[in-house]
Write an enzyme that holds these catalytic residues in place. Structure first.
Site, PDB file in Angstrom:
ATOM      1  N   GLU A   1      50.069  45.252 -95.288  1.00 13.69           N
ATOM      2  CA  GLU A   1      50.923  44.236 -94.640  1.00 13.69           C
ATOM      3  C   GLU A   1      52.455  45.031 -95.092  1.00 13.69           C
ATOM      4  OE1 GLU A   1      51.339  41.546 -93.368  1.00 13.69           O
ATOM      5  OE2 GLU A   1      49.774  41.318 -93.751  1.00 13.69           O
TER       6      GLU A   1
ATOM      7  N   ARG B   1      64.501  33.436 -87.855  1.00 12.18           N
ATOM      8  CA  ARG B   1      65.023  34.790 -87.069  1.00 12.18           C
ATOM      9  C   ARG B   1      65.105  33.927 -85.681  1.00 12.18           C
ATOM     10  NH1 ARG B   1      60.609  39.382 -87.108  1.00 12.18           N
ATOM     11  NH2 ARG B   1      59.631  37.194 -88.600  1.00 12.18           N
TER      12      ARG B   1
ATOM     13  N   ASN C   1      72.145   1.510 -58.293  1.00 13.65           N
ATOM     14  CA  ASN C   1      70.581   1.001 -59.173  1.00 13.65           C
ATOM     15  C   ASN C   1      71.638   0.943 -60.916  1.00 13.65           C
ATOM     16  OD1 ASN C   1      71.229   3.659 -59.158  1.00 13.65           O
ATOM     17  ND2 ASN C   1      69.179   3.929 -60.517  1.00 13.65           N
TER      18      ASN C   1
HETATM   19  C1  UD1 Z   1      51.136  38.020 -90.493  1.00  9.60           C
HETATM   20  C2  UD1 Z   1      50.660  38.858 -90.474  1.00  9.60           C
HETATM   21  C3  UD1 Z   1      50.403  39.959 -90.481  1.00  9.60           C
HETATM   22  C4  UD1 Z   1      50.318  39.860 -89.181  1.00  9.60           C
HETATM   23  C5  UD1 Z   1      50.943  38.949 -88.131  1.00  9.60           C
HETATM   24  C6  UD1 Z   1      50.584  39.085 -86.842  1.00  9.60           C
HETATM   25  C7  UD1 Z   1      50.319  37.319 -93.400  1.00  9.60           C
HETATM   26  C8  UD1 Z   1      50.292  38.196 -95.227  1.00  9.60           C
HETATM   27  N1  UD1 Z   1      50.648  38.865 -92.933  1.00  9.60           N
HETATM   28  O1  UD1 Z   1      52.701  38.436 -90.809  1.00  9.60           O
HETATM   29  O2  UD1 Z   1      49.311  41.273 -91.327  1.00  9.60           O
HETATM   30  O3  UD1 Z   1      50.603  41.542 -88.389  1.00  9.60           O
HETATM   31  O4  UD1 Z   1      51.289  37.208 -89.180  1.00  9.60           O
HETATM   32  O5  UD1 Z   1      51.504  38.552 -86.363  1.00  9.60           O
HETATM   33  O6  UD1 Z   1      49.753  36.963 -93.046  1.00  9.60           O
HETATM   34  N2  UD1 Z   1      53.201  30.738 -92.538  1.00  9.60           N
HETATM   35  C9  UD1 Z   1      53.363  29.289 -93.209  1.00  9.60           C
HETATM   36  N3  UD1 Z   1      53.320  28.972 -94.313  1.00  9.60           N
HETATM   37  C10 UD1 Z   1      53.550  29.935 -94.849  1.00  9.60           C
HETATM   38  C11 UD1 Z   1      53.497  31.357 -94.590  1.00  9.60           C
HETATM   39  C12 UD1 Z   1      52.957  31.989 -93.151  1.00  9.60           C
HETATM   40  O7  UD1 Z   1      52.866  28.421 -92.294  1.00  9.60           O
HETATM   41  O8  UD1 Z   1      54.046  30.853 -96.633  1.00  9.60           O
HETATM   42  C13 UD1 Z   1      53.117  30.204 -91.360  1.00  9.60           C
HETATM   43  C14 UD1 Z   1      54.259  31.015 -90.161  1.00  9.60           C
HETATM   44  O9  UD1 Z   1      54.262  29.558 -90.165  1.00  9.60           O
HETATM   45  C15 UD1 Z   1      53.638  31.668 -88.770  1.00  9.60           C
HETATM   46  C16 UD1 Z   1      52.304  32.207 -90.009  1.00  9.60           C
HETATM   47  O10 UD1 Z   1      51.553  31.191 -90.885  1.00  9.60           O
HETATM   48  O11 UD1 Z   1      53.149  30.697 -88.192  1.00  9.60           O
HETATM   49  C17 UD1 Z   1      52.243  33.904 -89.805  1.00  9.60           C
HETATM   50  O12 UD1 Z   1      53.383  33.636 -90.333  1.00  9.60           O
HETATM   51  P1  UD1 Z   1      54.500  35.112 -90.615  1.00  9.60           P
HETATM   52  O13 UD1 Z   1      55.032  34.718 -91.533  1.00  9.60           O
HETATM   53  O14 UD1 Z   1      55.329  35.211 -89.706  1.00  9.60           O
HETATM   54  O15 UD1 Z   1      53.697  36.418 -91.394  1.00  9.60           O
HETATM   55  P2  UD1 Z   1      54.044  37.669 -90.452  1.00  9.60           P
HETATM   56  O16 UD1 Z   1      55.726  38.177 -91.620  1.00  9.60           O
HETATM   57  O17 UD1 Z   1      54.369  37.805 -89.217  1.00  9.60           O
HETATM   58 CA    CA Z   2      55.140  36.353 -87.587  1.00 10.36          CA
END
Ligand code: UD1
Ligand code: CA
Length: 451
Positions: free
Chosen positions: A159, A18, A374
């Site tokens: 979620e 995004r 310079n």
């Molecule tokens: C996640 C949480 C959600 C919370 C929200 C807060 C889960 C399942 N959900 O959702 O409950 O309210 O964050 O912002 O955890 N990442 C990895 N590997 C992966 C997936 C994600 O490293 O396979 C990392 C992403 O880079 C990021 C973080 O984990 O830094 C969160 O991932 P993201 O996909 O942004 O989760 P949300 O859908 O925002």
């Molecule tokens: Ca996130």
């Protein structure tokens, strides 16, 4: 029980689609530092060991950025982005043998404060097994919702995509930051997490319900929504920047500096500002800047990687580039650019000047329009100007060149050779006068016109 051995794992393998960017999300900058660096700093300030960062394949630049903050970090690669639980698993070699608690943080929540992490450690100290940082969201869309049992105990996290309409109406949300009493407990919970959900991902958030099934103590630490803002888009990046700038301005003013119109001054995460400093409106300060006591920065200056000594004045409309070092009471005035140069005590560079790769001695006076030449298109050369020297207006100093102490450069000179101390150097065509020339020409032209 002491929490000194707590260890943090930071997840940063997501691409951040995004953001619509070639740059991985966590490398986008806030107040001059990547988001990931802010998270790493908060972890350190809370007294938690920075265990490891999880990145995706090909995200070497994220690993490098993390290592530049802390070279002792372990970088783990998560081969496929199968969800947050899978990401934590990828880091398990980093925490498996750990004796203390394990914290999991996300690289995209850069506003998190050390105080809040300390509150989480406090809950573990008080007997909790699993702690989640929660917050009350104005708009909970996209976040996991915190679920409580009849006794008000944290029972699970749902979620958004898996939530019922009633659950979606809940506004107490998961920030994403979680702490586990022990590495062993975390590993046991991870082993039970499946991917039978709307996204087909392994959700770390499922650990909460699993912990409750195992009769473990689950707790919530509440934070304000601002602090746990997850940055997923450029608009959220701008919101986070605004918060960060507000914090920086507040702390700089609390230390005794006057910001005439605070909301127009932009600081960096590491800006150091002394007491009785005045900063006028519309000033941008990049990383690596130190401003000592009693300095005045006038309006519309741009400053990066520079040191400004006590009592110095800069601007209006000045640019200090990397390596500009101003000593006590130096004056740098309007439309002056200084790069990789030392300006000694009491020296003045007041108008329309470029000083690059140079040193200016104490109390020297650099006239309007002086240029240090310079660069010859291939290499950079130094200009050394001695103490008390006087450089006349509109002079070009062609480096490498030395102007001795107390020397005088006539205005409009092009200086290509060293000038000894206390000498005068004049290097411009001598002046010539033609008596009556202007009157004669004027008379002739007027006659022609009236014919
Ligand atoms: C996640 C949480 C959600 C919370 C929200 C807060 C889960 C399942 N959900 O959702 O409950 O309210 O964050 O912002 O955890 N990442 C990895 N590997 C992966 C997936 C994600 O490293 O396979 C990392 C992403 O880079 C990021 C973080 O984990 O830094 C969160 O991932 P993201 O996909 O942004 O989760 P949300 O859908 O925002
Ligand atoms: Ca996130």
């Amino acid at each position: 029980m002491t929490q000194s051995s707590a260890l943090a794992i930071i997840l940063a393998a997501g691409k951040g689609t995004r953001m619509k960017s070639a740059l991985p999300k966590v490398l986008h900058r806030l107040a001059g530092a990547p988001m990931l660096a802010h998270v790493l700093r908060a972890v350190e300030a809370a007294g938690v060991v920075r265990g490891g960062v999880v990145v995706g394949p090909g995200m070497e630049d994220v690993g490098q950025a993390a290592l530049s903050v802390d070279p002792k970090l372990d970088i783990f690669i998560q081969p496929d982005q199968l969800g947050t639980a899978d990401a934590v698993k990828a880091a398990s070699p980093g925490f498996e043998g750990a004796s203390g608690p394990v914290l999991v943080l996300y690289g995209d929540t850069p506003l998190l404060r050390a105080e809040t992490l300390k509150a989480v450690l406090g809950e573990l100290d008080a007997g909790a097994d699993l702690v989640v940082i929660g917050f009350e969201a104005d708009d909970p869309t996209g976040y996991g919702r915190l679920l409580f049992d009849a006794h008000g105990r944290l029972a699970g996290i749902r979620e958004e995509k898996d939530a019922t309409a009633a659950e979606r109406a809940l506004t107490l949300c998961n920030s994403g930051i979680m702490a586990f009493r022990s590495a062993k407990m975390l590993s046991a919970l991870l082993a039970q997490i499946g991917n039978d959900n709307a996204k087909g991902e392994f959700y770390l958030t499922d650990a909460v319900a699993l912990a409750r099934n195992a009769d473990l103590q689950t707790r919530v630490v509440l934070s304000n929504a601002e602090e746990v803002l997850g940055v997923n888009s450029r608009a959220e990046l701008a919101t986070a920047e605004a918060v960060m700038q507000r914090r920086l301005r507040a702390s700089i003013m609390a230390n005794g500096a006057t910001l005439v119109v605070p909301e127009t001054v932009v600081f960096s995460y590491d800006t150091s500002v002394g007491r009785d400093v005045t900063i006028e409106p519309n000033v941008v300060i990049g990383p690596g800047v130190t401003i000592e006591d009693g300095v005045t920065i006038r309006a519309f200056c741009h400053i990066e990687s520079a040191k400004i000594g006590p009592g110095a004045t800069v601007g209006p409309f000045a640019r200090l580039r990397p390596g500009a070092v101003l000593a006590k009471d130096a004056h740098v005035g309007n439309f002056v650019e200084i790069k990789n140069a030392d300006v000694a005590e009491g020296a003045k560079v007041n108008h329309l000047t470029y000083i690059g790769d140079a040193s200016i001695g104490a109390k020297a006076n650099i006239g309007a329009g002086t240029i240090t030449c310079n660069y010859d298109g291939f290499a950079k050369y130094r200009t050394e100007i001695g103490a008390g020297a006087f450089i006349g207006s509109n002079s070009s100093l062609v480096a490498p060149v030395k102007i001795g102490d107390g020397a005088y450069i006539a205005s409009g000179s092009v200086i290509t050779k060293d000038v000894p101390a206390d000498a005068l150097a004049v290097s411009r065509p001598p002046q010539e006068e033609r008596e009556g020339w202007a009157a004669k020409v004027r008379a002739k032209r007027t006659r022609n016109k009236s014919k």
